[in-house]
Design a protein around this motif. Structure first.
Motif, PDB file in Angstrom:
ATOM      1  N   UNK A 120      10.483  10.069   0.996  1.00 52.03           N
ATOM      2  CA  UNK A 120       9.775  10.051  -0.279  1.00 52.03           C
ATOM      3  C   UNK A 120       8.498  10.861  -0.141  1.00 52.03           C
ATOM      4  N   UNK A 121       8.152  11.551  -1.208  1.00 46.31           N
ATOM      5  CA  UNK A 121       6.950  12.377  -1.210  1.00 46.31           C
ATOM      6  C   UNK A 121       6.052  12.038  -2.381  1.00 46.31           C
ATOM      7  N   UNK A 122       4.797  12.358  -2.232  1.00 42.90           N
ATOM      8  CA  UNK A 122       3.767  12.119  -3.225  1.00 42.90           C
ATOM      9  C   UNK A 122       2.440  12.342  -2.538  1.00 42.90           C
ATOM     10  N   UNK A 123       1.583  11.339  -2.565  1.00 32.08           N
ATOM     11  CA  UNK A 123       0.339  11.451  -1.799  1.00 32.08           C
ATOM     12  C   UNK A 123       0.628  11.468  -0.302  1.00 32.08           C
ATOM     13  N   UNK A 124       1.686  10.765   0.105  1.00 33.15           N
ATOM     14  CA  UNK A 124       2.127  10.759   1.498  1.00 33.15           C
ATOM     15  C   UNK A 124       3.596  11.162   1.576  1.00 33.15           C
ATOM     16  N   UNK A 125       3.997  11.666   2.731  1.00 34.82           N
ATOM     17  CA  UNK A 125       5.400  11.984   3.017  1.00 34.82           C
ATOM     18  C   UNK A 125       5.908  10.944   4.004  1.00 34.82           C
ATOM     19  N   UNK A 126       6.897  10.141   3.579  1.00 36.67           N
ATOM     20  CA  UNK A 126       7.314   8.977   4.360  1.00 36.67           C
ATOM     21  C   UNK A 126       8.825   9.000   4.572  1.00 36.67           C
ATOM     22  N   UNK A 127       9.257   8.718   5.803  1.00 37.08           N
ATOM     23  CA  UNK A 127      10.671   8.560   6.139  1.00 37.08           C
ATOM     24  C   UNK A 127      11.019   7.080   6.107  1.00 37.08           C
ATOM     25  N   UNK A 128      12.072   6.747   5.386  1.00 41.12           N
ATOM     26  CA  UNK A 128      12.610   5.383   5.332  1.00 41.12           C
ATOM     27  C   UNK A 128      13.898   5.369   6.146  1.00 41.12           C
ATOM     28  N   UNK A 129      13.900   4.660   7.266  1.00 40.95           N
ATOM     29  CA  UNK A 129      15.077   4.600   8.128  1.00 40.95           C
ATOM     30  C   UNK A 129      15.628   3.177   8.137  1.00 40.95           C
ATOM     31  N   UNK A 130      16.891   3.029   7.735  1.00 36.13           N
ATOM     32  CA  UNK A 130      17.488   1.705   7.662  1.00 36.13           C
ATOM     33  C   UNK A 130      17.756   1.166   9.060  1.00 36.13           C
ATOM     34  N   UNK A 131      17.411  -0.106   9.265  1.00 35.70           N
ATOM     35  CA  UNK A 131      17.620  -0.785  10.536  1.00 35.70           C
ATOM     36  C   UNK A 131      18.826  -1.706  10.433  1.00 35.70           C
ATOM     37  N   UNK A 132      19.506  -1.973  11.542  1.00 38.11           N
ATOM     38  CA  UNK A 132      20.633  -2.915  11.508  1.00 38.11           C
ATOM     39  C   UNK A 132      20.156  -4.288  11.031  1.00 38.11           C
ATOM     40  N   UNK A 133      20.883  -4.855  10.070  1.00 39.42           N
ATOM     41  CA  UNK A 133      20.475  -6.157   9.530  1.00 39.42           C
ATOM     42  C   UNK A 133      20.610  -7.266  10.568  1.00 39.42           C
ATOM     43  N   UNK A 142       0.808  -1.221   0.000  1.00 40.56           N
ATOM     44  CA  UNK A 142       0.000   0.000   0.000  1.00 40.56           C
ATOM     45  C   UNK A 142       0.842   1.272   0.000  1.00 40.56           C
ATOM     46  N   UNK A 143       2.107   1.173  -0.384  1.00 38.01           N
ATOM     47  CA  UNK A 143       2.926   2.383  -0.492  1.00 38.01           C
ATOM     48  C   UNK A 143       2.417   3.231  -1.645  1.00 38.01           C
ATOM     49  N   UNK A 144       2.297   4.539  -1.471  1.00 43.71           N
ATOM     50  CA  UNK A 144       1.775   5.397  -2.542  1.00 43.71           C
ATOM     51  C   UNK A 144       2.818   5.648  -3.618  1.00 43.71           C
ATOM     52  N   UNK A 145       2.358   6.218  -4.692  1.00 45.34           N
ATOM     53  CA  UNK A 145       3.246   6.591  -5.795  1.00 45.34           C
ATOM     54  C   UNK A 145       4.257   7.630  -5.322  1.00 45.34           C
ATOM     55  N   UNK A 146       5.526   7.425  -5.674  1.00 43.67           N
ATOM     56  CA  UNK A 146       6.613   8.290  -5.220  1.00 43.67           C
ATOM     57  C   UNK A 146       6.923   9.307  -6.310  1.00 43.67           C
ATOM     58  N   UNK A 147       6.742  10.592  -5.994  1.00 47.55           N
ATOM     59  CA  UNK A 147       6.965  11.671  -6.952  1.00 47.55           C
ATOM     60  C   UNK A 147       8.250  12.443  -6.694  1.00 47.55           C
ATOM     61  N   UNK A 148       8.781  12.388  -5.473  1.00 52.69           N
ATOM     62  CA  UNK A 148      10.014  13.098  -5.152  1.00 52.69           C
ATOM     63  C   UNK A 148      10.771  12.329  -4.084  1.00 52.69           C
ATOM     64  N   UNK A 149      12.078  12.628  -3.969  1.00 51.26           N
ATOM     65  CA  UNK A 149      12.951  11.775  -3.166  1.00 51.26           C
ATOM     66  C   UNK A 149      14.100  12.607  -2.619  1.00 51.26           C
TER      67      UNK A 149
END
Length: 558
Positions: free
Chosen positions: A479-492, A458-465
């Motif tokens: 990422x921005x578009x319909x929603x503004x979302x922060x992607x934070x990398x977690x330790x593997x 259900x991730x929205x379409x990404x228009x900016x990064x």
């Protein structure tokens, strides 16, 4: 293919309708048919692609997505995987007793490449002279002493390790809520993210706590672009305004024909430039005194002095709206809705600082007539990566005008909206019209070798990064578009599960191709996807009502 193109056209029009602020009853009815059209398109694509192409085009539900979760199906690190030469050596000893490997095994030989495929054909264990003749350039096969164990090149080992790490990547997603309309642009400054929206506001977010710090209201039109001047140039402006030398500034461009300069600490607009044209793109050039370069909805490129904020130059550079401007040292790259790309040299003069070095039309770039007329670009050395609303990322060698293509989606239903470079990665966004899945595809630079795909249900379409590295070396994206979302990398190595599915699409391997001419999908515009009288009439009436030049400008700001 005719019906597929009609369905794609309708789905693209629905995507554009959904981002409008107000909708008519007729437009709402069209949007209500989205699921029906997607289902029909997925069915047709399945028929065209065959069973082997089913995966990733129509989606097999949550079960298949769970199978691709890296944390649920970890693979061995390269250091734990025996080299291809050891595998071959063992095969040479036992090939006489072994049965031929199944065809599916061919793809699992990893670093062995052609070596693995040649040795798994069920031929006798002894490497024949004939095999040596036809395999020139394959070192593992041309060796005469089977006891030798060739090691893969250092570059291959590094890529294999990088690929394995991204296959295990875990990200936590956090939603930044506050904008009431589409987010059109984002930029990162330290631990802050600044976003611009069609709701006319610029917002400042503190990423570690995912909270809104400031709401910068002052534009009377939708915000289309942002830029963050380097600290050195911020200090110069801060000194002239008697502000702290640690003050950071943000530039915002808008459809209200203004470029505003904001002080982040106070949220105040300290300077404003009226450009007489709706601003659709801008960048900051860090040369000499510094320059602000803007692009307009009418195709004009303008240069402004950072020191005096006076106009230095105005050029009618493109036929349609300038949709992207990026700088690389003294060079400035501008891309437009008609698919043209111009390369400029900044000569650091008080008057007319920009000198045109090259201009490549949409006929050359193959980006003409893209859906929505939006071209995004990202320069790197002698190359410019281009995203233009199709399943390809185009690569323009701007000195010669030659083109390459990088596959960013495994079917013609893919839409690439933005392309970005960060920490040795090329990241292309991809939106699947058939199933509504939004994906980030990762490629290693400079070879543009495919690493992995990251997706979230259900991730929205990404228009900016926007992207940067944290103090610990982890990736943090917005990422921005319909929603503004922060992607934070977690330790593997941690136990915390991520919100993102990391997977590999084998159809994107070896995806870098030299263009020998545009494909049918490249040259056809959205209006060429079959004749649909109702859709064409709606499109024409919409253009007459909007009265704006450039389809991208209408799509983003209407």
């Amino acid at each position: 293919m005719g019906e597929v193109r009609k369905l794609q056209k309708k789905l693209r029009q629905i995507e554009n309708l959904e981002v409008k602020i107000t909708l008519t009853p007729e437009e709402r009815f069209k949007i209500s048919r989205k699921a029906e059209l997607r289902s029909r398109l997925a069915e047709l694509l399945l028929q065209l692609s065959g069973p082997q192409q089913t995966l990733g085009i129509v989606g097999e539900g949550k079960k298949e997505k769970m199978k691709r979760q890296v944390e649920d199906a970890p693979e061995a690190l390269p250091s734990q995987t025996p080299p291809a030469s050891k595998i071959l050596k063992g095969e040479l000893k036992s090939k006489a007793q072994a049965t031929p490997a199944p065809a599916a095994r061919h793809k699992e030989t990893g670093g062995g490449g052609e070596t693995g495929r040649q040795q798994e054909t069920g031929e006798p264990a002894k490497v024949s002279d004939h095999c040596l003749d036809v395999s020139e350039g394959c070192p593992a096969l041309t060796r005469t002493d089977p006891r030798e164990e060739p090691q893969p090149p250092e570059e291959d080992r590094e890529f294999t390790s990088l690929k394995a790490s991204w296959e295990k990547a875990k990200f936590r997603l956090r939603l930044l809520e506050g904008h009431s309309d589409i987010v059109t642009c984002v930029v990162a400054v330290d631990n802050l993210v600044v976003s611009g929206s069609r709701d006319t506001t610029v917002k400042v977010w503190h990423v570690p706590t995912a909270t809104e710090q400031k709401n910068l209201g002052g534009h009377s039109g939708g915000v289309t672009c942002l830029s963050a001047p380097p600290l050195e140039y911020c200090r110069r402006l801060a000194w002239s305004l008697s502000l702290s030398d640690k003050e950071r500034f943000i530039l915002s461009g808008s459809a209200d024909c203004c470029v505003k300069i904001w002080a982040l600490s106070t949220g105040q607009c300290v300077k404003s430039i009226y450009t007489f044209n709706a601003v659709t793109a801008l960048c900051f050039v860090s040369e000499e005194e510094g320059y602000i370069i803007t692009g307009s909805d009418g195709g004009k490129v303008q240069a402004w002095s950072w020191h005096t904020l006076e106009n230095c130059q105005s050029i009618n550079a493109h036929q349609e709206a300038v949709t992207s401007i990026q700088s690389q040292g003294p060079l400035v790259f501008s891309g437009s809705a008609e698919g043209g790309v111009s390369v400029w040299e900044n000569r650091c003069l008080e008057r007319d600082p920009l000198r045109l070095l090259h201009h490549w039309t949409g006929q050359v770039t193959g980006c003409k007539g893209g859906p929505g007329g939006r071209l995004a670009l990202s320069p790197r050395g002698d190359q410019v990566f281009l995203a233009y609303g199709q399943s390809w990322i185009k690569i323009l060698h701007w000195r010669t005008g030659t083109m390459s293509r990088l596959t960013n989606h495994s079917s013609i239903a893919g839409v690439t909206d933005c392309v970005h470079q960060t920490a040795g990665l090329l990241i292309g966004s991809c939106y699947d019209l058939a199933n509504g899945e939004s994906t980030l595809n990762l490629f290693s630079l400079p070879q543009c070798s495919y690493l992995a795909s990251l997706t979230c249900a259900e991730a929205p379409r990404i228009l900016c990064f926007a992207a940067w590295l944290t103090g610990s070396g982890g990736h943090r994206w917005v990422t921005g578009g319909r929603d503004l979302i922060v992607w934070e990398q977690l330790p593997s190595s941690g136990k915390q599960r991520g919100d993102v599915t990391a997977r590999r699409d084998s159809r994107l391997d070896n995806s870098l191709l030299e263009s020998e001419g545009d494909t049918e999908d490249d040259v056809e515009s959205d209006d060429d996807y079959g004749n649909d009288d109702d859709e064409d009439k709606d499109s024409q009436s919409q253009e007459e009502l909007e009265g704006q030049s450039g389809s991208w400008f209408r799509c983003v700001l209407q």
